[in-house]
Design an enzyme around this catalytic site. Structure first.
Site, PDB file in Angstrom:
ATOM      1  N   ASP A   1       7.727  -0.031   5.165  1.00 59.23           N
ATOM      2  CA  ASP A   1       6.298   0.205   5.325  1.00 59.23           C
ATOM      3  C   ASP A   1       6.119   1.090   6.558  1.00 59.23           C
ATOM      4  OD1 ASP A   1       3.510  -0.115   4.904  1.00 59.23           O
ATOM      5  OD2 ASP A   1       3.867  -2.162   4.218  1.00 59.23           O
TER       6      ASP A   1
ATOM      7  N   ASP B   1       1.108   3.557   4.951  1.00 53.54           N
ATOM      8  CA  ASP B   1      -0.082   2.733   5.136  1.00 53.54           C
ATOM      9  C   ASP B   1      -1.276   3.541   5.650  1.00 53.54           C
ATOM     10  OD1 ASP B   1      -1.258  -0.110   5.566  1.00 53.54           O
ATOM     11  OD2 ASP B   1      -1.494   0.831   7.534  1.00 53.54           O
TER      12      ASP B   1
ATOM     13  N   GLU C   1      -0.669   4.923   0.404  1.00 59.28           N
ATOM     14  CA  GLU C   1      -1.877   4.123   0.269  1.00 59.28           C
ATOM     15  C   GLU C   1      -3.032   5.056   0.641  1.00 59.28           C
ATOM     16  OE1 GLU C   1      -3.827  -0.060   1.868  1.00 59.28           O
ATOM     17  OE2 GLU C   1      -2.907   1.301   3.300  1.00 59.28           O
TER      18      GLU C   1
ATOM     19  N   HIS D   1      -0.250  -7.150  -1.285  1.00 58.96           N
ATOM     20  CA  HIS D   1      -0.494  -8.046  -0.155  1.00 58.96           C
ATOM     21  C   HIS D   1      -1.926  -7.969   0.363  1.00 58.96           C
ATOM     22  CE1 HIS D   1       0.074  -4.179   1.725  1.00 58.96           C
ATOM     23  NE2 HIS D   1      -0.404  -4.663   2.854  1.00 58.96           N
ATOM     24  N   ASP D   2      -2.667  -6.942  -0.035  1.00 57.40           N
ATOM     25  CA  ASP D   2      -4.051  -6.775   0.409  1.00 57.40           C
ATOM     26  C   ASP D   2      -5.070  -7.156  -0.659  1.00 57.40           C
ATOM     27  OD1 ASP D   2      -3.698  -5.918   3.020  1.00 57.40           O
ATOM     28  OD2 ASP D   2      -3.535  -3.805   2.472  1.00 57.40           O
TER      29      ASP D   2
END
Length: 562
Positions: A98, A200, A257, A329-330
């Protein structure tokens, strides 16, 4: 399209803190991931994305990084990370990290030096600005609520910018030294053997440097910081420089993302020579974004959800691949979010799996999705750990919601729904740890867990295995990877159906599912040649008429025109 090594792969996201604890501290670790590589290989996984394992104070669960070159002790050591890379390579699997470079932790050495001298060298690594008339420099609301500007202790009117939590100061990408230090770090990980990165919140790196205020959009007198990000120009220049200085040198796989992208920028982001290999398709997730908060989220109808996915698929046909997700995860769990009440069962979970994994693009599974893990009800806000959830709970109360209504909004939308520990066994703590887990386990682990499903050939887990094997099978891999995509039966209520086609071999594969409560009969464009997969016993003969029961999905090879 130039074929890439990652095109036919299946990816899996691991949230390390919640995957498997092997040192009995209630927190997942690298050793736990290593021990489950064979499980993931058997599932059919090729690429493993690790949510952050860097050193961090964990204000935002590791997305606040204090040292990009260290592994957080709670997860293990760099030696164990190297072992993970080695063991994955033995299994022809790839590890991606990440990459969080819009911001760092306020405990990072750079920011500590910046606080000591905001007008010095390190001060320009961040965005320090003077307030206006006793107020912050502008009226932006952060992603986690409250102002994006935090006053610097010991100063009269100096603030620093943080689009996320105040402990996550934004890095100044306008500073060439900052960019070069980021590129140096990225190359260090690539040289170590990482295959790529999930990137991210990257659209946020470009700001409107005058930081203008806007008309408020809420009762707090603030406006979403996305208003300023939307108006920023030139992010592509930064992204192209990032790619050319790092990823392109190693043929690395990158998945962005990306929110707030301008409509005409898709090809620039993930086209043949795009900034990234791919980016997540958030079109379905964005349907239930609320204008004020989780408390006023409106349900999304089936047709709107289906047609949004279809539109996104068609948009990509001549451009590239998106990464297809049900959850991460979000996000709350897909089985709780997208399935109607009558379909919140094993048949429905298999149906959702098939309609998602056989789309055009790269499938991304999230840990626990393969066994059908669900959202988790909590009795009090104190049972949540997520900073965003706590903010949204308070926002709901401030808007006049009762405690019960605010908790329900959290149950439906909280990021902690996906962060509950992985349910490995029907034993204390679900086989995740012998210690009390850092976040309470979903009580339904007694009926939803890996061990029970491994021994049940009709389980959700074993259906996922069949589905991935079908997608990768020598006979159909080319079609599912590079084949065309055509929505069909869109006039039928509750039917989610599409064709995957490979013209050169006259191959037509129909994926059809009935999300409704009543059986439906579909008249096919040609006769069925072979039933490749179904989540139920299929009574339809191989004709040009297909009967689908409620919650049934089928994958059918149709007779070609040859």
């Amino acid at each position: 399209m130039t074929k890439k090594w990652w095109h036919d792969k299946v990816a899996y996201q691991i949230y390390p803190k919640s995957f498997l604890d092997t040192n009995d501290d209630g927190i997942g670790d690298l050793r736990g991931i290593i021990s489950k590589l064979d499980y993931l290989k058997e599932l059919g996984i090729d690429i493993i994305w690790l949510s952050p394992v860097y050193e961090s104070p964990f204000v935002d669960q590791g997305y606040d990084i204090s040292d990009y070159y260290k592994i957080a002790e709670v997860f293990g050591s760099m030696d164990e990370f190297d072992e993970l890379l080695s063991e994955a390579k033995k299994r022809d699997m790839y590890i991606i990290m990440d990459l969080v470079v819009n911001h760092c932790s306020d405990q990072h050495e750079w920011f500590q030096k910046a606080l000591a001298d905001p007008y010095g060298e390190y001060g320009d690594y961040f965005y320090f600005r003077k307030g206006k008339d006793g107020n912050p420099p502008s009226n932006y609301r952060s992603y986690f609520g409250g102002s994006t500007w935090e006053k610097v202790d010991g100063t009269k009117d100096l603030y620093y910018l943080h689009l996320f939590a105040k402990e996550q100061p934004d890095l100044n990408w306008e500073n060439e030294t900052v960019r070069n230090k980021i590129y140096e770090m990225v190359n260090w990980w690539l040289d170590k053997g990482v295959a790529g990165f999930r990137i991210d919140a990257i659209i946020n790196i470009k700001k409107v440097l005058s930081f203008p205020s806007y008309e408020p959009d809420g009762i707090d007198g603030l406006v979403s910081c996305t208003k300023m990000i939307d108006e920023a120009e030139g992010v592509g220049t930064f992204l192209e420089e990032l790619k050319n200085h790092t990823f392109a040198k190693k043929d690395a796989f990158t998945v962005g993302e990306v929110f707030n992208m301008k409509p005409d920028e898709l090809k620039e982001f993930i086209g043949e020579n795009g900034h990234f290999s791919t980016m997540f398709d958030f079109s379905a997730q964005e349907l239930d974004l609320a204008s004020h908060g989780w408390y006023d989220v409106k349900p999304v109808g089936f047709k709107e959800w289906r047609d949004t996915i279809f539109a996104s698929q068609l948009e990509m046909l001549d451009i590239g691949f998106k990464a297809n997700i049900i959850e991460n995860h979000d996000e709350p769990r897909g089985a709780s979010r997208y399935l109607p009440d009558h379909a919140k069962n094993d048949a429905g979970k298999k149906m959702l799996a098939a309609t998602s994994l056989l789309l055009r693009g790269l499938p991304f599974l999230y840990q626990g999705q393969e066994i059908g893990m669900t959202n988790c009800k909590r009795n009090d806000i104190s049972e949540y750990d997520d900073i965003n959830t706590i903010d949204q709970y308070q926002l709901a109360l401030d808007a006049g919601c009762s405690k019960e209504e605010a908790l329900h909004a959290c149950y439906m939308n909280s990021r902690d729904n996906a962060r509950t520990p992985m349910q490995w066994e029907n034993s204390p703590n679900a086989g995740f740890s012998s210690h009390k887990p850092w976040l309470a386990i979903n009580p339904n682990y007694t009926v939803i867990n890996v061990a029970d499903q491994q021994s049940d050939r009709n389980s959700v887990l074993n259906f996922y295995k069949k589905l991935i094997r079908l997608r990768k099978s020598p006979e159909y891999k080319e079609c599912f990877t590079y084949g065309g995509f055509t929505p069909v039966f869109t006039e039928c209520d509750d039917i989610f159906a599409y064709l995957r086609t490979l013209e050169e071999s006259h191959l037509q594969i129909l994926v059809a599912a009935n999300y409704g409560t009543k059986a439906q009969t579909l008249h096919l464009p040609s006769k069925m040649q072979e039933m490749l997969l179904s989540n139920m016993v299929c009574e339809s003969e191989l004709s040009d008429v297909l009967r689908l029961d409620s919650c049934q999905v089928v994958v059918v090879r149709l007779k070609g025109n040859d």
